[in-house]
Design an enzyme around this catalytic site. Structure first.
Site, short mmCIF file in Angstrom:
data_model
loop_
_atom_site.label_atom_id
_atom_site.label_comp_id
_atom_site.label_asym_id
_atom_site.label_seq_id
_atom_site.Cartn_x
_atom_site.Cartn_y
_atom_site.Cartn_z
N LYS A 21 -13.04 -31.46 15.03
CA LYS A 21 -14.41 -32.02 14.64
C LYS A 21 -14.27 -33.93 14.84
O LYS A 21 -14.55 -34.80 15.57
CB LYS A 21 -14.50 -32.09 13.07
CG LYS A 21 -15.28 -30.18 13.09
CD LYS A 21 -16.06 -30.27 11.52
CE LYS A 21 -15.17 -30.43 10.53
NZ LYS A 21 -14.13 -29.41 10.37
N ARG A 81 -22.21 -29.06 5.01
CA ARG A 81 -21.95 -27.26 4.13
C ARG A 81 -21.93 -26.41 3.51
O ARG A 81 -21.18 -25.61 3.31
CB ARG A 81 -19.98 -28.06 4.19
CG ARG A 81 -19.30 -28.45 5.30
CD ARG A 81 -17.95 -29.32 3.84
NE ARG A 81 -16.81 -29.17 4.07
CZ ARG A 81 -15.81 -30.13 4.67
NH1 ARG A 81 -16.64 -31.08 5.37
NH2 ARG A 81 -14.87 -29.88 5.09
N ARG A 130 -0.65 -32.76 11.45
CA ARG A 130 -1.75 -34.36 11.34
C ARG A 130 -1.57 -35.76 10.59
O ARG A 130 -0.86 -35.14 9.39
CB ARG A 130 -3.27 -33.84 10.92
CG ARG A 130 -4.05 -34.59 11.02
CD ARG A 130 -5.37 -34.56 10.97
NE ARG A 130 -6.03 -34.15 9.27
CZ ARG A 130 -6.73 -32.73 9.16
NH1 ARG A 130 -8.02 -32.87 9.63
NH2 ARG A 130 -6.90 -32.40 8.10
N ARG A 171 -3.03 -36.55 5.10
CA ARG A 171 -3.42 -36.47 4.02
C ARG A 171 -2.80 -35.68 2.63
O ARG A 171 -1.75 -34.89 3.56
CB ARG A 171 -4.98 -35.72 4.29
CG ARG A 171 -5.67 -37.14 4.91
CD ARG A 171 -6.97 -36.25 6.20
NE ARG A 171 -7.75 -34.74 5.36
CZ ARG A 171 -8.70 -34.46 6.06
NH1 ARG A 171 -9.29 -35.17 7.03
NH2 ARG A 171 -9.37 -33.42 5.44
N ARG A 192 -9.43 -24.00 1.72
CA ARG A 192 -10.63 -24.73 2.21
C ARG A 192 -10.91 -24.15 3.75
O ARG A 192 -12.65 -24.08 3.63
CB ARG A 192 -9.59 -26.19 3.33
CG ARG A 192 -9.90 -27.71 2.50
CD ARG A 192 -9.00 -29.15 2.81
NE ARG A 192 -9.22 -29.57 4.08
CZ ARG A 192 -8.26 -29.42 5.00
NH1 ARG A 192 -7.27 -29.79 4.40
NH2 ARG A 192 -8.25 -29.65 5.69
P1 AP5 Z 1 -9.02 -33.14 13.27
O1 AP5 Z 1 -9.69 -33.38 14.14
O2 AP5 Z 1 -8.02 -33.75 12.26
O3 AP5 Z 1 -9.93 -31.70 12.99
P2 AP5 Z 1 -10.71 -31.82 11.90
O4 AP5 Z 1 -11.76 -31.05 12.30
O5 AP5 Z 1 -11.84 -33.43 11.59
O6 AP5 Z 1 -10.37 -31.44 10.79
P3 AP5 Z 1 -10.72 -31.96 8.76
O7 AP5 Z 1 -9.11 -30.75 8.59
O8 AP5 Z 1 -10.67 -33.19 9.07
O9 AP5 Z 1 -11.42 -30.93 8.29
P4 AP5 Z 1 -12.53 -30.98 7.20
O10 AP5 Z 1 -13.68 -30.33 7.32
O11 AP5 Z 1 -11.11 -30.17 6.33
O12 AP5 Z 1 -11.96 -32.12 6.03
P5 AP5 Z 1 -13.30 -33.16 5.76
O13 AP5 Z 1 -12.06 -34.51 5.93
O14 AP5 Z 1 -14.30 -33.04 6.49
O15 AP5 Z 1 -8.05 -32.10 13.92
C1 AP5 Z 1 -6.87 -31.24 12.94
C2 AP5 Z 1 -5.71 -31.76 13.87
O16 AP5 Z 1 -5.09 -31.18 15.42
C3 AP5 Z 1 -5.35 -33.22 14.42
O17 AP5 Z 1 -3.53 -33.64 14.06
C4 AP5 Z 1 -5.62 -33.27 15.82
O18 AP5 Z 1 -4.91 -34.21 16.55
C5 AP5 Z 1 -5.13 -31.90 16.23
N1 AP5 Z 1 -6.35 -32.41 17.47
C6 AP5 Z 1 -7.48 -31.58 17.06
N2 AP5 Z 1 -7.80 -31.47 18.87
C7 AP5 Z 1 -7.08 -30.51 18.84
C8 AP5 Z 1 -6.49 -29.56 20.55
N3 AP5 Z 1 -7.62 -29.86 21.03
N4 AP5 Z 1 -5.45 -29.46 20.90
C9 AP5 Z 1 -4.65 -30.05 19.63
N5 AP5 Z 1 -4.59 -30.29 18.79
C10 AP5 Z 1 -5.68 -31.09 18.56
O19 AP5 Z 1 -13.50 -32.93 4.56
C11 AP5 Z 1 -12.14 -32.76 2.96
C12 AP5 Z 1 -12.70 -32.26 1.26
O20 AP5 Z 1 -13.92 -33.66 1.91
C13 AP5 Z 1 -13.70 -31.25 1.59
O21 AP5 Z 1 -12.55 -29.78 1.71
C14 AP5 Z 1 -13.84 -31.31 0.66
O22 AP5 Z 1 -13.65 -31.62 -0.74
C15 AP5 Z 1 -14.68 -33.03 0.62
N6 AP5 Z 1 -16.12 -32.34 1.61
C16 AP5 Z 1 -16.47 -33.48 2.89
N7 AP5 Z 1 -17.49 -32.79 3.20
C17 AP5 Z 1 -18.41 -32.56 2.49
C18 AP5 Z 1 -19.47 -31.92 2.16
N8 AP5 Z 1 -20.26 -31.71 3.29
N9 AP5 Z 1 -19.88 -31.10 1.24
C19 AP5 Z 1 -18.15 -30.61 0.52
N10 AP5 Z 1 -17.48 -31.31 0.39
C20 AP5 Z 1 -17.09 -31.95 1.41
#
Ligand code: AP5
Length: 217
Positions: A13, A88, A127, A161, A172
């Site tokens: 994402k 979410r 990552r 991270r 997660r």
């Molecule tokens: P990346 O683009 O970083 O993936 P992502 O989907 O953004 O993953 P996240 O882990 O950041 O999502 P998340 O939803 O768990 O975390 P968030 O920060 O929102 O890609 C991942 C890896 O794959 C990278 O290394 C990239 O280079 C690689 N990649 C990408 N595309 C690729 C491809 N096509 N081929 C190969 N490799 C590829 O949330 C973190 C925490 O915050 C949560 O656990 C929760 O505690 C809290 N939180 C955040 N938002 C909320 C909410 N709305 N409600 C409640 N809690 C929340």
């Protein structure tokens, strides 16, 4: 156009949001990034976020919605918003619909990236992210420059991270299955959700997203 990039942790994402904002009239609103910034500031709110994030649990809806309301209010006029990692839970989805409607805005497309658990574990394990500009890398698929500096901003803060370890990623993913998957049904009922294969080269996935957005970009 306001849109949601949806998918499990590690689905790509954040990576795709960065490509979209470079190429379309959009800004990114990542609740994960906003929470990490708050945590880095050392504020009491940031400490509350940290309790949940470090354990891989969802942050309570009321705290998330307060953050999103402020971010939406300060979004630049005339640009669409990409919601990344939000909503979410179904209550978050209902609340943001009401919030946007008060502002004369509306989510018109939800793009869900489908990626299997094995790929998620591989992606998250490799990552690396720039703490200064948020640029996302992967040690094999999209490696950061060899000198350790960020290719996006030139800063020297490319890190792993702290919630990117196997135990927290598993939690997660469980939270995603328990609370977040239902959000896709919520948007499917509105007829605005589109699921697509999130596996492939970054540009291939980008082209699929662009096609799913059609003329909305
Ligand atoms: P990346 O683009 O970083 O993936 P992502 O989907 O953004 O993953 P996240 O882990 O950041 O999502 P998340 O939803 O768990 O975390 P968030 O920060 O929102 O890609 C991942 C890896 O794959 C990278 O290394 C990239 O280079 C690689 N990649 C990408 N595309 C690729 C491809 N096509 N081929 C190969 N490799 C590829 O949330 C973190 C925490 O915050 C949560 O656990 C929760 O505690 C809290 N939180 C955040 N938002 C909320 C909410 N709305 N409600 C409640 N809690 C929340």
């Amino acid at each position: 156009m306001d849109l949601v990039l949806f998918g499990p942790p590690g689905a790509g994402k954040g990576t795709q949001a960065k490509l979209l904002i470079e190429r379309m009239n959009l800004v990114q609103l990542s609740t994960g990034d906003l929470m990490r910034a708050e945590r880095a500031s050392g504020s009491d709110l940031g400490k509350r976020f940290d309790e949940y994030m470090s354990a891989g649990k969802l942050v309570p809806d009321d705290l998330v919605l307060e953050l999103v309301e402020k971010a939406v209010a300060s979004a630049p006029a005339g640009k669409g918003i990409i919601f990344d990692g939000f909503p979410r839970t179904v209550p978050q989805a209902e609340a943001v619909d009401a919030m946007l409607s008060r502002l004369g805005r509306k989510i018109t497309r939800v793009v869900a990236l489908e990626v299997a658990l094995d790929d998620i574990v591989d992606r998250i394990g490799g990552r690396r992210v720039c703490q200064d500009c948020g640029q996302v890398y992967h040690v094999r698929y999209n490696p950061p420059p060899a000198d350790g500096k960020c290719g996006g901003c030139g800063g020297g803060n490319v890190i792993q991270r702290k919630d990117d370890n196997e135990t927290v990623v598993t939690k997660r993913y469980q939270e995603y299955k328990a609370y977040t998957e239902a959000v896709l049904d919520y948007y499917s009922k509105q007829g605005i959700a589109k699921s697509l294969d999130g596996v492939g080269a970054l540009e291939e996935v980008y082209e699929r997203i662009r096609a799913a957005l059609g003329s909305q970009g």
